[in-house]
Structures are given as structure tokens and as C-alpha cells.
Write a protein that holds these residues in place. Structure first.
Motif, short mmCIF file in Angstrom:
data_model
loop_
_atom_site.label_atom_id
_atom_site.label_comp_id
_atom_site.label_asym_id
_atom_site.label_seq_id
_atom_site.Cartn_x
_atom_site.Cartn_y
_atom_site.Cartn_z
N UNK A 77 0.12 3.67 -10.77
CA UNK A 77 -0.10 3.09 -9.45
C UNK A 77 0.03 1.56 -9.52
N UNK A 78 -0.56 0.99 -10.57
CA UNK A 78 -0.47 -0.47 -10.77
C UNK A 78 0.98 -0.92 -10.87
N UNK A 90 3.11 9.30 -3.43
CA UNK A 90 1.89 9.44 -4.24
C UNK A 90 1.98 10.63 -5.18
N UNK A 119 -3.54 7.92 -13.74
CA UNK A 119 -2.85 7.69 -12.46
C UNK A 119 -2.83 6.22 -12.09
N UNK A 120 -3.99 5.57 -12.30
CA UNK A 120 -4.12 4.20 -11.83
C UNK A 120 -3.12 3.27 -12.52
N UNK A 121 -2.77 3.59 -13.79
CA UNK A 121 -1.82 2.71 -14.51
C UNK A 121 -0.44 2.77 -13.88
N UNK A 171 0.85 -1.19 0.00
CA UNK A 171 0.00 0.00 0.00
C UNK A 171 0.88 1.22 0.00
N UNK A 172 0.33 2.32 -0.44
CA UNK A 172 1.05 3.58 -0.35
C UNK A 172 1.16 3.97 1.12
N UNK A 187 2.92 -0.63 -7.55
CA UNK A 187 2.59 -1.64 -6.54
C UNK A 187 2.98 -3.04 -6.99
N UNK A 233 3.89 9.59 -8.16
CA UNK A 233 3.11 8.75 -9.09
C UNK A 233 2.28 9.64 -10.00
N UNK A 234 1.66 10.66 -9.40
CA UNK A 234 0.83 11.55 -10.22
C UNK A 234 1.67 12.34 -11.21
#
Lengths: 221, 697
Positions: free
Chosen positions: A74-75, A56, A70-72, A5-6, A78, A59-60
Motif C-alpha cells: 500500500x505504501x 485494493x 499489505x501495508x508495505x 487515496x484508494x 501510494x 494490492x492484497x
């Protein structure tokens, strides 16, 4: 491995510094403009080298630069355990715990870590260390080994035992330079106490014979 | 790529299928059913659930049939056609293995799971599941994720099929759901657990093959086998999505999509999905008469008496406005009554759009929804299809994604989930586009099948007629109207609009339109479910509200005649492309409420102008006799009559204004009284407003 997790506490913002920007330029130049999302792993790595971990806002920032959702990003962050999602100490000690190292005493190293540094993934009280157990790093001939990540870069430190490891941690805590590579009489991964490969003529080129390469007229020296 | 047919053998039976088919499609062509979790016809192939394994004869291992094409199959050593088995013991064993792995970490909570009874995993485990578990280790538990007011999560149940990720990324176009972590720790989540900002997000509930993503408002409400299912039509927008309304007793409990390739494929918008919540709230269940400023419950006899008295006054000072959710039948009954009374001030365009009255092509989405995929250039004028017709927007995105279609927009530069060229903002830019030589006009002119989507919202202003003319003119000059293609497409937002225009619910001779009626001077105004008008402007008039929900209209009304909502009566609706579809009654009207057409029939009796029909069948016969186009059920005219359609001369001559063209829908979730009564949609709307406030800081 466990759920990643972040970190709960995140910085307000993130910006790449000058050195990182130069590296980003180098990496982005490797991919066509339309495929620049391919640079996501190098970008995350550059961010981690700069800050010690991937935050975070980083990442953005990377997502915006690479025009990815963002989610890509983030994937990806992680997925790969090499990205630290929380701050780490000055020295990140990654102890290999996979079978060959385990048979050669990795468990001793881990108990040293627990005693000296504390819980896995947590920064030691003096802020100098964080340790994690990792899977095989491909240096089984020099088991047990650790990878040390700090301001000097990422280096393997091999042929350890509990005593040598404690001494190493002492040196690191004192801010001394440490020796990378095997902490035994070996230079690399040759057999212990061997005379093989020590003849200097092996390395001065005198034993090389000209050969003919197939399908060419040229002779290569 | 060639798409030649290839002979293959499926379970010993020879079939000929196109090379491009996947093995799964080939097996289905041969009449075999292949179990699957991750594969979905309308999404990209992921191939990660492994449930669709089949045996390839000669291959050492089973193959995932969803991810392998027929062209890649290998024939036998002596030139025999390639063969696969879908029913062999090897296949069964392989699938049982897959199922066992899937069930290792799947909780046994079917009795408390909302998916129970309609769960793919439950169904397929009947065939491929083991009786007991051989897994003595700890089971995996996953934290539930927040996904907004619509999607309830129970992530321990997730089997990582990634259908939701692919839907949100590909169809909805808002890549906000993803799979984080890896291996055993892989989890589906939104970025930082923010709510999904799509109008189509509810579809992930249908796509989820297990109970990981379920419907929040429907949570623990009912079991699927308790529900009565009614296949009907949606009225939340002018798309006419095909839906199934599920009810238990008098309560509508959920709305699900039905497949209609020509309209909604198999998606519905969140507004369509959660309109049912509004059906049980704010209902008008008995007649009310206003006395001393307060509404008092009355009997039907008394209420009809009051209405009849008011309607027998000066016909030139009586008006009727039909709202957005009316069926063709009720508008027909209202119009027939108006005709009988000599009332000419009737209008079905409560937004005041300057459209209708002419040929049908002038106000239809002639390009058709399915036709969007054939268009190679699309110009959207004064519309935000994402909020006005989310399903149509998904179609435009689909063709933009797969067919390299160019899209241009004149109007607000909003996020439409696909890239477009912002051609201009005002009607002036539209009128001037024809004269330009480069830019988007060139793309339109070069296009074989250009499409001009004109939002009905653009036509509500003073210059609406002129804008219509400008759009038609542009359509004609870029060749959007030819013999077999009519790309001039009006995007309506009201479900009732096209049928209303078809049957001529428009001001007659000397009659006022909506704007006229709202500028005062009316004695009596009948609002047929019309709530989107400025009620303050009805000052002085006696307002009779015929409708189902206590919203703006009922608030202003002097007399309320409670009617049925669209799920409570059979009705005919024509969608924006002119496709006439039948809606069916799912439940009965609330309390003393009556079907809307019957209210006008009863009223006509009181006025001694009895309408010539005693039941819905007779009414429909009259409707079809007077307006034959409404008899062509499920038929979208498309390019029919395009050759005679003179797009240049539609609308009215005049100068167009230079104010920016807005959208007809400012708040997607609140466009009609039923949607406004829905709690889930209110929560969505509140969430929609909130991020904007944060971003503005």
C-alpha cells in the motif's frame, strides 16, 4: 501532487491473467527467493497494465504473492504517482506541466484538456480519456509534450500546440492510430530546420575507423 | 566487526567510545544531551527527523548523529582524533532550521492537546523554536485515522518520525501501520484504517513524540502536572511489568511503563495499560451479607461476625482459594489464619495447575526473561506467550529477530509474531520428543542454552503432574539444566502464583486442592479474589468473598468482605521468574473497603486466634522470616541452584494424555475481574472477536 487515496469503489476480487503471469515469472526470476519483495514495483505495474489501475484487491494479491504485509505494498502504491489508484479512461493523457513545457505552451494543452476531457483525474463522459498534469518527463527539447498511455503502450507525443493536440484527441476519440514522437518536421530532438546529421554516410558505417582498445591485442572494428 | 575503542573529541573534551557507537551515543557518553524525535534506543535507526544534527569538525555540513557511527568519523589532517561539536552556534542554527520546518505544519493546539506538558516537540521548541512563523502559505491538514479503541489519532500533529511504524513492525511484529503517500502528503495510517491487532499497540502512544497518537480512554482527562505518580508493579499477568500509576485524587487515571531491562524493557501490554479503567467500575465498597437470596449491605462488625461464626466450624470442611491478583502479604495473612484454625484445604492455584510444593526451580521461569535473549533454542509447550505474557513474547520475538534463535511449539499452532517449528500438539508429542532423533530435538540438543517454556495452562489437567515430569525430563535430557544455565522455565499467568507457591499456600495434610474443594463437601469456602473457578461447583457451601470487584466470585458469595485492589495497598509480588517486586499504594481503597491482609487480621481477632502482627511492617517481618526468598527484592534467581536441581524427577509419574494442549488464556483482554471491568479492554476484546467472524464467512 495531492493526497492519494484508494478509489472508493473497489472490485470484489482481482486475478492476474495469463499474459501477466508470464511477465510476473520473468520479474520474479530476477530476484532471489528471500528478496522477492523487490519485485513489488514491477508487480504493481503489471497489475496496472492489465486493469488500467491498481485496485485494493490487487494490492492484497501482490502482497500475498510477495509475502509482504499489505501495508508495505500500500505504501509503495501510494508513493509512486505512476500508479493509478482509481480507474482511468481508455487513453490516459499525462501532460507535462514543468517549467520548460510550461514556457513552450503546456498551459494551452491543459486548457484543451479541461475543455475536451473535464476535470483532472476524472474519466471523460465518453469514457475515452483521463488527463493528469505530471512533472518533468525529460523531453524538454521537444516541449510541450504529453505521455499517452493506452492499449498500445506508453508513448511520448511531442512538439504539440493546442491545435495539434485537439486534432490528436479527435483521432484518439475516433479510434484512429496516432503518430508517436514529435508532431513537427523533426525526427527526434535535433534543432528545428537543421541540415546536421542528415548525411546518410553517417549511418552506413563507412566512416568508422579501426581503433585499438587499451590493454588488448585485439583490434576492434 | 571489531568494537575497538576510539578516541574522539566532543565539544573539546576527549572521550573514548566504542567504534560501533553512533555519534549520538558517543555524545551521551560524554554527557551531552542530543535532541531527537525519530531516534529511539530500542528501534531501528530511521534518521529522518534531523533534529539530532551535530557539527563534524572539518565537514561542510552538519550530520545526523543518530545515523552515523564513530568508526566513520574522519580525523584531522595531522592525525588528530575526529572531533564533533554539539553545542556550537552552527549546531544550534541547524537545529533551529529543522525545528522551524517541523513547526511549519504543526498546529498550535497545545492547549487542547493531550500530549501538552509531556511533549518532546513542545519541550525542544523551548530551546530551538522561533517566536513566530515565517510561513505565510496554507498549512497542511491531515485526516485523522482510525486505529482502534486504544489509540486516538490527530494526524495533523504528526511529524512523520515513523517511531510507531517501526515499533509495530519490529517489536510488536504485526506490520499494520505504515506511511503512505510522500512528501508533504505523507501520512501515517493502518492498512485501510483497521484497528491494530497487537497486544502491545498502546506503546505507540508513549513512543509518539508529539500528540498525534494519544490514549483514547485517557483523552481530555487530565494534565500530566496534576497527577500524582506512583512507581509500582503490574499484576495483570505474571511478568511483573514495572509501571507508573498516575492518579488525581481518588481516581487512577492512567498507567505508564517504567524501564526495567530485566523484565519489561520499556513496554507494557494493553491489558496492563488499561486495567485502570476497571479500577473505578464494579467495585465492592461495603460489606454485604446474603439474605433470602439477595445481598444486603452490612456493617464491618456484622460481616466479620458472620464470617467468624462460619470459620469456627469444622476445620476440615473449610477451604480457601487465593486468586490471581493477591499480594504475598494477604496470602500470608490468610494462610496464617488457616493454620491457626487448623484449616488445611487451602490452594493458590485456582486453575488447578499441578505444580508447586517442591524446590523453587520446579515452578519458576528459571531461564529468566532477560535470559531469553541468551537462549539459542526455545521450545514452547502448551502456552501462547502472546496472550499469556505479551511482554515475554516480545522478548522471544526480539531474540528470534536478532540472534537467530530457533523456536518450536508444542500446542496450538497460533500466530506468535515469529516463525516457529510446530513440533506437536499434545503432551504425547512432548513425552515422545526425547526419543526422536531428528527434527527439533536435534536443534535443542545441539543448542548451548536450550530453553523449555512450559505454560501453566498445560498443567491444569488430570495429567498435569505427568506433563510437568515430561517437560522436566526433556529439559534434563537436552542439557537445559547445567551449572550456569537453567532453561526449564514455567510460564505462569497469575501475578500471585509464584509468591503463593513460595509461601506454601497449598493444601496441607489431608487438605483438598482447588479441584477437591470444587467437587463438593465443603461447608465454607473463602475466595481471596478468586473469580476464575466454576462457581456452580461450590454448590451448598457458604462462600465468603474477599476481594475488590463484583465479578463471578462476588456474584456467588454469601458474604462479601470488600478488599483493596492492587493499586490501593502496598504489596509484594513475585513474577514468573521468581523476581520479588514491591507494589505501592497509589490511592486508598474504595468506600469502606480495607486492605486485604487487615481483613484477615481483624477476622483472626474475632476468632480469638489473633495473628501476631499489627501492621504491614510486622507482617512482612514474619513473611521474610518464614519465607526468606520473598525478602530478596528485585532479584531473579535464574540459574542459582541449578546444579542441585533434578529436573528429571519433578512432577508425578504417569501417563500423559493426548488431548491437544491449549493455552491458559483464551481471551487476552478478560483474564481477571479488573480487566473485565475495563471498557477499553472490552472494546478491544469485541474487536478481536469480530474479524474472526468476518474471516469465517
Amino acid at each position: 501532487m495531492s493526497v492519494r487515496r484508494l478509489a472508493k469503489e473497489q472490485p470484489e476480487s482481482f486475478a492476474f491473467n495469463k499474459k501477466s503471469e508470464a511477465e510476473i515469472k520473468f520479474w520474479l526470476a530476477k530476484y532471489p527467493e528471500a528478496k522477492k519483495a523487490s519485485a513489488v514495483i514491477p508487480m504493481l505495474w503489471i497489475a496496472q497494465k492489465q486493469e488500467g489501475w491498481v485496485s485494493e484487491p490487487a494490492i492484497r494479491d501482490i502482497a500475498t504473492r510477495l509475502e509482504m504485509p499489505y501495508i508495505r505494498v500500500y505504501e509503495v502504491a501510494t508513493f509512486y504517482t505512476m500508479f493509478n489508484l482509481a480507474p482511468v479512461g481508455e487513453n490516459l493523457v499525462q501532460v507535462c506541466g514543468t517549467t520548460p513545457c510550461m514556457l513552450r505552451g503546456a498551459e494551452d494543452l491543459i486548457s484543451v484538456c479541461k475543455k475536451r476531457i473535464g476535470k483532472q483525474h476524472e474519466i471523460s463522459e465518453d469514457g475515452k480519456f483521463t488527463w493528469v498534469e505530471v512533472e518533468c518527463m525529460g523531453a524538454c527539447a521537444n516541449a510541450p509534450m504529453i505521455q499517452l498511455a493506452n492499449k498500445d503502450g506508453d508513448h511520448y507525443i511531442e512538439d504539440l500546440d493546442a491545435e495539434k493536440f485537439e486534432a490528436l484527441l479527435d483521432d484518439l476519440a475516433a479510434g484512429k492510430k496516432v503518430k508517436f514522437g514529435p508532431h513537427s518536421e523533426r525526427n527526434a530532438s535535433e534543432p528545428h530546420g537543421t541540415e546536421a546529421l542528415t548525411d546518410p554516410s553517417l549511418y552506413d558505417g563507412s566512416k568508422a575507423k579501426p581503433i585499438k582498445l587499451p590493454n588488448t591485442e585485439k583490434e576492434e572494428g | 566487526m571489531s568494537d575497538d575503542l576510539r578516541k574522539i573529541i566532543v565539544d573539546g573534551e576527549e572521550v573514548e567510545v566504542p567504534n560501533s557507537f553512533t555519534l549520538l551515543q558517543a555524545a551521551e557518553a560524554a554527557g551531552r544531551e542530543i535532541p531527537r524525535f525519530c531516534y529511539h534506543e530500542r528501534l531501528s535507526v530511521a534518521g529522518n527527523c534531523r533534529m539530532c544534527l551535530v557539527e563534524l569538525v572539518g565537514a561542510p555540513k552538519p550530520a545526523a548523529s543518530c545515523a552515523m557511527q564513530v568508526r566513520d568519523m574522519r580525523g584531522g589532517p595531522n592525525g588528530e582524533p575526529p572531533a564533533m561539536n554539539t553545542l556550537s552556534p552552527m549546531v544550534k542554527k541547524a537545529r533551529e532550521g529543522v525545528m522551524e520546518f517541523l513547526l511549519i505544519n504543526h498546529p498550535l493546539d497545545c492547549p487542547i492537546c493531550d500530549q501538552g506538558g509531556e511533549c518532546d516537540l513542545q519541550d525542544q521548541s523551548v530551546t530551538y523554536g522561533r517566536t513566530g512563523s515565517r510561513f505565510p502559505e496554507n498549512k497542511r491538514a491531515v485526516e485523522d485515522k482510525e486505529m482502534g479503541p486504544i489509540v486516538k489519532t490527530e494526524m495533523t500533529r504528526c511529524i512523520q518520525c515513523t517511531r510507531c511504524v517501526r515499533f509495530i513492525t519490529e517489536v510488536a511484529g504485526v506490520p499494520e501501520i505504515g506511511m503512505i503517500g510522500r512528501g508533504e502528503d505523507a501520512e501515517i495510517t493502518t492498512y485501510l484504517e483497521q484497528a491494530v491487532t497487537s497486544e502491545l499497540s498502546g506503546n505507540v502512544i508513549d513512543l509518539c513524540p508529539v500528540g498525534a497518537l494519544t490514549s483514547k480512554p485517557y483523552a481530555f482527562n487530565a494534565r500530566p502536572w496534576e497527577l500524582k505518580k506512583t512507581e509500582t508493579i503490574d499484576v495483570m499477568d505474571a511478568v511483573g511489568s514495572n509501571i507508573r500509576v498516575d492518579n488525581r485524587g481518588p481516581a487512577v487515571l492512567r498507567i505508564l511503563p517504567r524501564v526495567h531491562e530485566g523484565v519489561n524493557e520499556e513496554w507494557i501490554s494493553d491489558k496492563t495499560r488499561y486495567a485502570w479503567e476497571g479500577l473505578s467500575k464494579q467495585r465492592l465498597d461495603k460489606p454485604y451479607v446474603r439474605e433470602n437470596g439477595k445481598l444486603r449491605a452490612a456493617s464491618w462488625g456484622e460481616a466479620l461476625g458472620v464470617a467468624a461464626e462460619k470459620l469456627s466450624g469444622d476445620a476440615s470442611k473449610i477451604g480457601m482459594i487465593a486468586g490471581d491478583l493477591c499480594s504475598a502479604e494477604e496470602m500470608k495473612a490468610a494462610k496464617d489464619l488457616a493454620d491457626a484454625l487448623g484449616v488445611t484445604s487451602i490452594d493458590c492455584r485456582q486453575d488447578g495447575a499441578k505444580i508447586g510444593g517442591g524446590a523453587r526451580q520446579e515452578y519458576l521461569f528459571n531461564g529468566t526473561i532477560a535470559g531469553i535473549e541468551e537462549a539459542d533454542a526455545i521450545l514452547i509447550v502448551g502456552a501462547n506467550p502472546r496472550t499469556e505474557a505479551a511482554i515475554i513474547n516480545a522478548r522471544i520475538r526480539k531474540t528470534w529477530l536478532h540472534n537467530d534463535t530457533q523456536v518450536g511449539v508444542i500446542g496450538e499452532p497460533v500466530d506468535l509474531t515469529y516463525d516457529y517449528e510446530h513440533v506437536g500438539t499434545s503432551a504425547k508429542d512432548l513425552a515422545g520428543l526425547k526419543k526422536k532423533r531428528s527434527g527439533f530435538i536435534k536443534i535443542l540438543k545441539d543448542a548451548k542454552r536450550p530453553m523449555i517454556i512450559l505454560g501453566a495452562g498445560a498443567l491444569t489437567g488430570e495429567d498435569g503432574g505427568a506433563i510437568l515430569r515430561a517437560a522436566g525430563d526433556l529439559a534434563a535430557s537436552v542439557g537445559a539444566v547445567s551449572e550456569d544455565w537453567n532453561g526449564f522455565s514455567v510460564l505462569h499467568t497469575a501475578a500471585s502464583r509464584v509468591a503463593g507457591l513460595d509461601l506454601g499456600f497449598l493444601p496441607g495434610e489431608g487438605g483438598q486442592d482447588t479441584t477437591g474443594m470444587l467437587s463438593g463437601g465443603m461447608d465454607t469456602v473463602v475466595l481471596l479474589g478468586a473469580d476464575e473457578i466454576d462457581m456452580a461447583k461450590l454448590d451448598g457451601a457458604f462462600v465468603i468473598y474477599v476481594g475488590s470487584h463484583g465479578d463471578a466470585g462476588a456474584h456467588r458469595a454469601d458474604l462479601i468482605l470488600p478488599g483493596a485492589a492492587w493499586t490501593e495497598q502496598d504489596g509484594i509480588f513475585a513474577n514468573t521468574e521468581g523476581r520479588v517486586q514491591l507494589a505501592f499504594r497509589s490511592v486508598f481503597p474504595k468506600g469502606e473497603a480495607k486492605e486485604n491482609w487487615a481483613i484477615f487480621r481483624a477476622l483472626s481477632d474475632r476468632l480469638n486466634k489473633t495473628l501476631p502482627y499489627n501492621n504491614l511492617v510486622e507482617l512482612r517481618q514474619k513473611l521474610f522470616a518464614d519465607t526468606p526468598v520473598l525478602g530478596g527484592i528485585d532479584h531473579a534467581p535464574g540459574a542459582e541452584g541449578a546444579a542441585e536441581f533434578d529436573a528429571k524427577s519433578i512432577g508425578t509419574d504417569g501417563e500423559v494424555g493426548d488431548t491437544p494442549l491449549g493455552s491458559a488464556v483464551s481471551n487476552f483482554y478478560f483474564t481477571n475481574p479488573i480487566a473485565r471491568a475495563s471498557e477499553a479492554l472490552a472494546a478491544c476484546a469485541a474487536l478481536n472477536d469480530a474479524p474472526a467472524a468476518v474471516a469465517a464467512e
